[in-house]
Enzyme design. Structure first.
Site, PDB file in Angstrom:
ATOM      1  N   CYS A  88      32.238  59.746  15.152  1.00  0.00           N
ATOM      2  CA  CYS A  88      32.857  60.410  16.302  1.00  0.00           C
ATOM      3  C   CYS A  88      33.395  61.790  15.903  1.00  0.00           C
ATOM      4  O   CYS A  88      32.607  62.673  15.597  1.00  0.00           O
ATOM      5  CB  CYS A  88      33.911  59.497  16.920  1.00  0.00           C
ATOM      6  SG  CYS A  88      34.198  59.904  18.646  1.00  0.00           S
ATOM      7  N   ARG A 117      30.846  68.106  22.112  1.00  0.00           N
ATOM      8  CA  ARG A 117      32.055  67.264  22.204  1.00  0.00           C
ATOM      9  C   ARG A 117      32.147  66.651  23.593  1.00  0.00           C
ATOM     10  O   ARG A 117      31.751  67.260  24.578  1.00  0.00           O
ATOM     11  CB  ARG A 117      33.308  68.088  21.947  1.00  0.00           C
ATOM     12  CG  ARG A 117      33.439  68.575  20.528  1.00  0.00           C
ATOM     13  CD  ARG A 117      34.718  69.392  20.361  1.00  0.00           C
ATOM     14  NE  ARG A 117      35.912  68.577  20.508  1.00  0.00           N
ATOM     15  CZ  ARG A 117      37.066  69.044  21.000  1.00  0.00           C
ATOM     16  NH1 ARG A 117      37.159  70.280  21.433  1.00  0.00           N
ATOM     17  NH2 ARG A 117      38.104  68.243  21.080  1.00  0.00           N
ATOM     18  N   ARG A 147      35.496  59.056  24.149  1.00  0.00           N
ATOM     19  CA  ARG A 147      35.362  60.518  24.281  1.00  0.00           C
ATOM     20  C   ARG A 147      34.339  61.044  23.264  1.00  0.00           C
ATOM     21  O   ARG A 147      34.607  61.968  22.489  1.00  0.00           O
ATOM     22  CB  ARG A 147      36.718  61.206  24.101  1.00  0.00           C
ATOM     23  CG  ARG A 147      37.719  60.848  25.204  1.00  0.00           C
ATOM     24  CD  ARG A 147      39.002  61.644  25.100  1.00  0.00           C
ATOM     25  NE  ARG A 147      39.607  61.572  23.781  1.00  0.00           N
ATOM     26  CZ  ARG A 147      40.263  60.512  23.314  1.00  0.00           C
ATOM     27  NH1 ARG A 147      40.408  59.426  24.057  1.00  0.00           N
ATOM     28  NH2 ARG A 147      40.781  60.527  22.124  1.00  0.00           N
ATOM     29  N   HIS A 182      32.080  54.258  17.132  1.00  0.00           N
ATOM     30  CA  HIS A 182      33.064  53.770  16.152  1.00  0.00           C
ATOM     31  C   HIS A 182      32.668  52.408  15.587  1.00  0.00           C
ATOM     32  O   HIS A 182      33.192  51.379  16.029  1.00  0.00           O
ATOM     33  CB  HIS A 182      34.434  53.627  16.834  1.00  0.00           C
ATOM     34  CG  HIS A 182      35.082  54.921  17.181  1.00  0.00           C
ATOM     35  ND1 HIS A 182      35.936  55.588  16.333  1.00  0.00           N
ATOM     36  CD2 HIS A 182      34.999  55.676  18.296  1.00  0.00           C
ATOM     37  CE1 HIS A 182      36.359  56.700  16.905  1.00  0.00           C
ATOM     38  NE2 HIS A 182      35.806  56.783  18.103  1.00  0.00           N
ATOM     39  N   GLU A 184      33.662  51.100  13.013  1.00  0.00           N
ATOM     40  CA  GLU A 184      34.842  50.496  12.373  1.00  0.00           C
ATOM     41  C   GLU A 184      35.717  49.745  13.375  1.00  0.00           C
ATOM     42  O   GLU A 184      36.625  49.012  12.977  1.00  0.00           O
ATOM     43  CB  GLU A 184      35.658  51.574  11.633  1.00  0.00           C
ATOM     44  CG  GLU A 184      36.533  52.462  12.497  1.00  0.00           C
ATOM     45  CD  GLU A 184      35.775  53.520  13.296  1.00  0.00           C
ATOM     46  OE1 GLU A 184      34.529  53.548  13.257  1.00  0.00           O
ATOM     47  OE2 GLU A 184      36.443  54.319  13.996  1.00  0.00           O
TER      48      GLU A 184
END
Ligand code: GLN
Length: 202
Positions: A88, A117, A147, A182, A184
């Protein structure tokens, strides 16, 4: 007793720990038998074999890279080919070009991609998507997007490994792996596993 993960000879993987999802990356790496180490200042870089640049806010992390004195030494390690996983905001910080960035944010250019972005817009501030990842077995990978950026252009040495609605969200260039999402934040360790295989290869 559950089988212990295969030992990875203590591969020391730094996690840039200036802001963002640091602990979750540490936990995933440790679960796979690597030795995670937080990187906050130049001296912390000395003996890492690889680095994770976590998500968070790329503008903030960029400022903290400058104020911590990491800009030059980290830039040198990355330019010398330090294996790196960026998730990200981490992907944004490793990109060659950033669209819709702030004028004062800087990226390392480690990966030959142009990223936008917040590419998925306000309606889809966060969402989950099942991703078919090239080279990763065992069914779709649960992508958690917050985002999230997307890759808008990629150089010839970049391999796109997964896309959402035709927009690339996971890519590899040599020993660098970047994800819009993500890994993680899930229990699925397959992308960290892929990264550790890349580290061992290189
Ligand atoms: N939108 C953020 C940025 O531009 C990234 C969000 C994230 O890392 N979850 O840095």
């Amino acid at each position: 007793m559950a089988a212990a993960p295969e030992p990875r000879g203590g591969v020391k993987v730094g996690v840039l720990a200036l802001q963002g999802a640091v602990g979750e990356h540490r936990a995933a790496l440790a679960a796979l038998g690597a030795a995670p180490a937080e990187v906050r200042r130049p001296a912390d870089l000395a003996d890492v074999d690889a680095l994770v640049v976590p998500g968070g806010e790329s503008t903030t992390i960029s400022k903290l890279i400058d104020s911590s004195g990491l800009r030059v030494p980290l830039g040198e390690r990355l330019a010398a080919g330090l294996p790196v996983l960026g998730t990200c905001a981490g992907m944004i910080l490793l990109a060659r070009d950033v669209l819709d960035g702030r004028t004062d944010q800087r990226s390392f250019g480690r990966v030959d991609v142009t990223v936008r972005r917040n590419a998925f817009g306000r309606q889809a501030d966060s969402f989950e998507a099942d991703l078919d990842v090239t080279g990763v077995e065992g069914g779709p990978f649960p992508g958690v997007f917050i985002r999230a950026p997307a890759i808008e252009a990629a150089g010839p040495d970049v391999e796109v490994l997964a896309s959402v609605s035709g927009r690339p969200v996971l890519a590899r260039e040599g020993s660098a792996l970047v994800a819009s999402f993500h890994p993680e934040l899930t229990d699925d360790l397959r992308l960290h596993q892929l990264f550790l295989s890349i580290v061992e290869e290189s």
